[in-house]
Motif scaffolding. Structure first.
Motif, PDB file in Angstrom:
ATOM      1  N   TYR A  13      66.011  23.801  24.891  1.00 17.22           N
ATOM      2  CA  TYR A  13      64.917  24.108  23.965  1.00 17.22           C
ATOM      3  C   TYR A  13      63.615  23.886  24.718  1.00 17.22           C
ATOM      4  N   PHE A  19      63.053  22.937  19.333  1.00 14.19           N
ATOM      5  CA  PHE A  19      64.098  21.932  19.107  1.00 14.19           C
ATOM      6  C   PHE A  19      64.253  21.642  17.611  1.00 14.19           C
ATOM      7  N   LYS A  22      65.482  25.104  15.745  1.00 18.75           N
ATOM      8  CA  LYS A  22      66.798  25.652  16.083  1.00 18.75           C
ATOM      9  C   LYS A  22      67.909  24.610  16.176  1.00 18.75           C
ATOM     10  N   PHE A  23      67.551  23.321  16.195  1.00 20.35           N
ATOM     11  CA  PHE A  23      68.590  22.308  16.294  1.00 20.35           C
ATOM     12  C   PHE A  23      68.514  21.278  15.166  1.00 20.35           C
ATOM     13  N   TRP A  58      63.836  14.860  21.208  1.00 12.99           N
ATOM     14  CA  TRP A  58      64.055  16.116  21.934  1.00 12.99           C
ATOM     15  C   TRP A  58      64.380  15.846  23.402  1.00 12.99           C
ATOM     16  N   TYR A  61      67.783  14.223  23.741  1.00 18.11           N
ATOM     17  CA  TYR A  61      68.816  15.230  23.538  1.00 18.11           C
ATOM     18  C   TYR A  61      69.028  16.038  24.818  1.00 18.11           C
ATOM     19  N   ARG A  65      72.390  16.182  26.981  1.00 23.42           N
ATOM     20  CA  ARG A  65      73.044  17.491  27.098  1.00 23.42           C
ATOM     21  C   ARG A  65      73.408  17.781  28.548  1.00 23.42           C
TER      22      ARG A  65
END
Length: 92
Positions: A13, A19, A22-23, A58, A61, A65
């Motif tokens: 993102y 972020f 969309k998440f 964010w 994350y 990830r």
């Protein structure tokens, strides 16, 4: 030992706004029942205390990830839920 940083160009993102849109909102959808407990401000981005928390989430994350792909969500979701239900975010 400090955690290794990841290059922002490798972020999935590209902004905190993306972020959220969309998440985060897909992970924590609002229902009638939850609205009693979680009420996001429609202008969450105008509250510096909220932006600071979500920006940190964010970046965390994105780090998880890349660095811990097999367990990223298991690690991230409980922590993010804790931040997203704090009074500073819910009552703005």
């Amino acid at each position: 030992m400090a955690e290794e940083k990841i290059d922002p160009k490798d972020f999935h993102y590209k902004s905190v706004f993306e972020f959220v849109d969309k998440f985060l909102v897909t992970m924590y959808p609002t229902t009638d029942n939850r609205m009693k407990n979680v009420a996001w401000s429609p202008t969450w981005w105008s509250h510096p205390e909220v932006v600071a928390r979500i920006d940190g989430l964010w970046k965390r994350y994105e780090y998880l990830r890349v660095k811990e792909p097999d367990t990223a969500l298991e690690t991230f979701l409980p922590v993010s839920y804790t931040h997203l239900t704090l009074p500073t975010i819910c009552s703005v």
